[in-house]
Design a protein around this motif. Structure first.
Motif, PDB file in Angstrom:
ATOM      1  N   CYS A  75      -5.228   3.321  30.071  1.00  0.00           N
ATOM      2  CA  CYS A  75      -5.517   4.617  29.448  1.00  0.00           C
ATOM      3  C   CYS A  75      -5.171   5.714  30.444  1.00  0.00           C
ATOM      4  N   VAL A  76      -4.979   6.921  29.941  1.00  0.00           N
ATOM      5  CA  VAL A  76      -4.815   8.085  30.818  1.00  0.00           C
ATOM      6  C   VAL A  76      -5.551   9.263  30.181  1.00  0.00           C
ATOM      7  N   THR A  77      -5.903  10.231  31.004  1.00  0.00           N
ATOM      8  CA  THR A  77      -6.391  11.510  30.479  1.00  0.00           C
ATOM      9  C   THR A  77      -5.300  12.519  30.806  1.00  0.00           C
ATOM     10  N   SER A  78      -5.464  13.757  30.329  1.00  0.00           N
ATOM     11  CA  SER A  78      -4.423  14.736  30.640  1.00  0.00           C
ATOM     12  C   SER A  78      -4.391  15.042  32.130  1.00  0.00           C
ATOM     13  N   SER A  79      -5.557  14.879  32.827  1.00  0.00           N
ATOM     14  CA  SER A  79      -5.598  15.126  34.279  1.00  0.00           C
ATOM     15  C   SER A  79      -4.899  14.030  35.070  1.00  0.00           C
ATOM     16  N   SER A  80      -4.855  12.823  34.486  1.00  0.00           N
ATOM     17  CA  SER A  80      -4.360  11.702  35.295  1.00  0.00           C
ATOM     18  C   SER A  80      -3.045  11.127  34.772  1.00  0.00           C
ATOM     19  N   ALA A  81      -2.522  11.627  33.648  1.00  0.00           N
ATOM     20  CA  ALA A  81      -1.392  10.976  32.971  1.00  0.00           C
ATOM     21  C   ALA A  81      -0.146  10.843  33.847  1.00  0.00           C
ATOM     22  N   VAL A  82       0.246  11.944  34.499  1.00  0.00           N
ATOM     23  CA  VAL A  82       1.502  11.924  35.264  1.00  0.00           C
ATOM     24  C   VAL A  82       1.390  10.911  36.413  1.00  0.00           C
ATOM     25  N   ALA A 133       0.079  39.390  32.847  1.00  0.00           N
ATOM     26  CA  ALA A 133      -0.844  38.246  32.786  1.00  0.00           C
ATOM     27  C   ALA A 133      -0.054  36.937  32.814  1.00  0.00           C
ATOM     28  N   LYS A 134      -0.616  35.943  33.491  1.00  0.00           N
ATOM     29  CA  LYS A 134       0.039  34.634  33.572  1.00  0.00           C
ATOM     30  C   LYS A 134      -0.473  33.736  32.440  1.00  0.00           C
ATOM     31  N   VAL A 135       0.411  32.881  31.934  1.00  0.00           N
ATOM     32  CA  VAL A 135       0.028  31.976  30.844  1.00  0.00           C
ATOM     33  C   VAL A 135      -0.228  30.574  31.397  1.00  0.00           C
ATOM     34  N   ALA A 136      -1.440  30.060  31.121  1.00  0.00           N
ATOM     35  CA  ALA A 136      -1.786  28.684  31.513  1.00  0.00           C
ATOM     36  C   ALA A 136      -1.901  27.872  30.235  1.00  0.00           C
ATOM     37  N   ILE A 137      -1.132  26.800  30.144  1.00  0.00           N
ATOM     38  CA  ILE A 137      -1.034  26.041  28.880  1.00  0.00           C
ATOM     39  C   ILE A 137      -1.390  24.573  29.061  1.00  0.00           C
ATOM     40  N   HIS A 138      -1.952  23.991  27.990  1.00  0.00           N
ATOM     41  CA  HIS A 138      -2.264  22.546  28.016  1.00  0.00           C
ATOM     42  C   HIS A 138      -1.031  21.790  27.524  1.00  0.00           C
ATOM     43  N   VAL A 176       5.372  25.191  26.108  1.00  0.00           N
ATOM     44  CA  VAL A 176       5.093  24.867  27.520  1.00  0.00           C
ATOM     45  C   VAL A 176       6.160  25.497  28.426  1.00  0.00           C
ATOM     46  N   ALA A 177       7.412  25.501  27.940  1.00  0.00           N
ATOM     47  CA  ALA A 177       8.526  26.033  28.742  1.00  0.00           C
ATOM     48  C   ALA A 177       8.347  27.524  29.049  1.00  0.00           C
ATOM     49  N   LEU A 178       7.586  28.244  28.247  1.00  0.00           N
ATOM     50  CA  LEU A 178       7.414  29.688  28.455  1.00  0.00           C
ATOM     51  C   LEU A 178       6.203  30.020  29.329  1.00  0.00           C
ATOM     52  N   ALA A 179       5.396  29.008  29.666  1.00  0.00           N
ATOM     53  CA  ALA A 179       4.153  29.272  30.397  1.00  0.00           C
ATOM     54  C   ALA A 179       4.395  29.345  31.896  1.00  0.00           C
ATOM     55  N   ASP A 180       3.447  29.929  32.624  1.00  0.00           N
ATOM     56  CA  ASP A 180       3.557  29.997  34.082  1.00  0.00           C
ATOM     57  C   ASP A 180       3.015  28.735  34.733  1.00  0.00           C
ATOM     58  N   MET A 181       2.079  28.070  34.056  1.00  0.00           N
ATOM     59  CA  MET A 181       1.628  26.764  34.549  1.00  0.00           C
ATOM     60  C   MET A 181       1.222  25.896  33.361  1.00  0.00           C
ATOM     61  N   ALA A 182       1.365  24.587  33.529  1.00  0.00           N
ATOM     62  CA  ALA A 182       0.912  23.657  32.496  1.00  0.00           C
ATOM     63  C   ALA A 182       0.006  22.651  33.170  1.00  0.00           C
ATOM     64  N   GLY A 183      -1.103  22.319  32.528  1.00  0.00           N
ATOM     65  CA  GLY A 183      -1.988  21.323  33.126  1.00  0.00           C
ATOM     66  C   GLY A 183      -3.168  21.029  32.228  1.00  0.00           C
ATOM     67  N   GLU A 227      -7.109  21.387  35.558  1.00  0.00           N
ATOM     68  CA  GLU A 227      -6.052  22.099  36.301  1.00  0.00           C
ATOM     69  C   GLU A 227      -5.939  23.562  35.857  1.00  0.00           C
ATOM     70  N   ILE A 228      -6.136  23.816  34.564  1.00  0.00           N
ATOM     71  CA  ILE A 228      -6.088  25.196  34.059  1.00  0.00           C
ATOM     72  C   ILE A 228      -7.226  26.012  34.686  1.00  0.00           C
ATOM     73  N   ILE A 229      -8.410  25.414  34.753  1.00  0.00           N
ATOM     74  CA  ILE A 229      -9.559  26.134  35.348  1.00  0.00           C
ATOM     75  C   ILE A 229      -9.277  26.403  36.832  1.00  0.00           C
ATOM     76  N   GLU A 230      -8.771  25.396  37.527  1.00  0.00           N
ATOM     77  CA  GLU A 230      -8.473  25.586  38.967  1.00  0.00           C
ATOM     78  C   GLU A 230      -7.437  26.697  39.157  1.00  0.00           C
ATOM     79  N   TYR A 231      -6.434  26.709  38.285  1.00  0.00           N
ATOM     80  CA  TYR A 231      -5.376  27.729  38.378  1.00  0.00           C
ATOM     81  C   TYR A 231      -5.967  29.122  38.165  1.00  0.00           C
ATOM     82  N   ALA A 232      -6.790  29.262  37.119  1.00  0.00           N
ATOM     83  CA  ALA A 232      -7.354  30.588  36.792  1.00  0.00           C
ATOM     84  C   ALA A 232      -8.250  31.096  37.915  1.00  0.00           C
ATOM     85  N   LEU A 233      -8.981  30.177  38.541  1.00  0.00           N
ATOM     86  CA  LEU A 233      -9.893  30.607  39.603  1.00  0.00           C
ATOM     87  C   LEU A 233      -9.167  30.810  40.937  1.00  0.00           C
ATOM     88  N   GLY A 234      -7.982  30.241  41.030  1.00  0.00           N
ATOM     89  CA  GLY A 234      -7.232  30.325  42.295  1.00  0.00           C
ATOM     90  C   GLY A 234      -6.247  31.484  42.332  1.00  0.00           C
TER      91      GLY A 234
END
Ligand code: 13P
Ligand code: SF4
Length: 306
Positions: free
Chosen positions: A127-134, A194-199, A207-214, A218-225
């Motif tokens: 199994c994988v989650t979105s955090s661990s898939a890659v 504004a930056k776009v963070a996408i799932h 996804v191709a138009l976003a500034d980060m995907a995760g 990962e989205i929360i970490e990006y927004a807080l960072g």
């Protein structure tokens, strides 16, 4: 009828009295997240499920999440907060089509997103989650991998792990799959800079138009960072929680109506109280042979995922 504060107090007292541990996915509403013992994305909740000491667990989320806890902690009583809270994507792929694929491709691995029923997990190798898939897909020994059910997350993984041959089926999350490039372009125009963070459950053209995907985490970490303003292109629970916690930040939700998972929002504070007092919720019951088969793929995820 209790007011919000009285209800919150009653929930906290009841969970202590009953020795119940409450897990809640980030997509739950802020008042449910507030009374939970452990909150996080699917991977964090699966890891937590491995080490729970309490005998009773209440999962505020959707059915596959409660099933995952039961699979990993069979001796515990696992309660799903709302019996009608399912994830449509988890049931999208008929088990028979995976069985047929396995017969036709015996040398391929089957990798199941955690957003699947126990039956589908039982047919998978890992199994994988979105955090661990890659990370996990890159570590699967087989060269050819069938990724179920989400074609969007699968395409994202395919792009990140080009050394593997990833095969897809036609599953998707109806919440994330509805995002179109024009939604992103319009929101960027409304909030310049504004930056776009996408799932990655969203389609590749978005996804191709976003500034980060995760993943959620990962989205929360990006927004807080970042000090930049952020547009969230994922289920609105992330925006709701972060804008409450950080009222001085400029956060925006892309297409709030579209990005609301009605199943995740079925759990209310009153529903939590009812589940704790035996008037609501559903105790998860699972056939032991199914549980064992499904557990192997989740254990492999936790092993490969670190
Ligand atoms: P994560 O918690 O893995 O980011 O998953 C998103 C989701 O859609 C959960 O249902
Ligand atoms: Fe399922 Fe999508 Fe809701 Fe997550 S957001 S629970 S994948 S329907």
């Amino acid at each position: 009828m209790m007011n919000h504060q009285e209800l919150k107090q009653a929930v906290l007292e009841e969970k202590k009295k009953q020795g119940v541990l409450i897990l809640a996915h980030t997509y739950q509403s802020p008042d449910v997240l507030e009374i939970a013992d452990i909150t996080g994305d699917s991977f964090a909740l699966s890891k937590a499920a491995q080490h729970i000491e309490a005998d009773r667990v209440l999962m505020c989320g959707v059915r596959f999440m409660a099933e995952t806890v039961k699979i990993l902690s069979p001796d515990k009583e696992v309660i799903l907060s709302h019996p009608g809270a399912g994830c449509p994507m988890a049931e999208q792929i008929p088990p028979k089509s995976v069985e047929q694929y396995r017969r036709e491709h015996p040398d391929h691995a089957v990798c199941a997103y955690i957003n699947t029923t126990a039956e589908l997990k039982a047919l998978a190798d890992v199994c994988v989650t979105s955090s661990s898939a890659v990370e996990i897909v890159a570590r699967i020994p087989q060269q050819d991998i069938l990724f179920i059910p989400d074609k969007n997350l699968g395409s994202y993984v395919k792009q990140k792990v080009p050394q593997k041959n990833i095969h897809l089926m036609n599953g998707y999350c109806h919440v994330h799959n509805g995002i179109r490039p024009e939604h992103i372009l319009r929101c960027k125009q409304q909030h310049p800079g504004a930056k776009v963070a996408i799932h990655p459950e969203c389609p590749a053209e978005a996804v191709a138009l976003a500034d980060m995907a995760g993943s959620t985490k990962e989205i929360i970490e990006y927004a807080l960072g970042t000090e930049d303003d952020v547009i969230f292109a994922t289920e609105r629970g992330v925006y709701d929680e972060l804008s409450l916690r950080y009222p001085n930040r400029n956060f925006y939700q892309l297409e709030p109506e579209l990005m609301t998972c009605v199943n995740m929002k079925k759990t209310t504070l009153q529903g939590v109280y009812d589940a704790l007092t035996g008037r609501g919720g559903e105790v998860i019951v699972m056939d032991e042979s199914l549980r064992r088969a499904a557990s192997a793929s989740i254990e492999n995820m936790l092993k490969y995922g670190g």
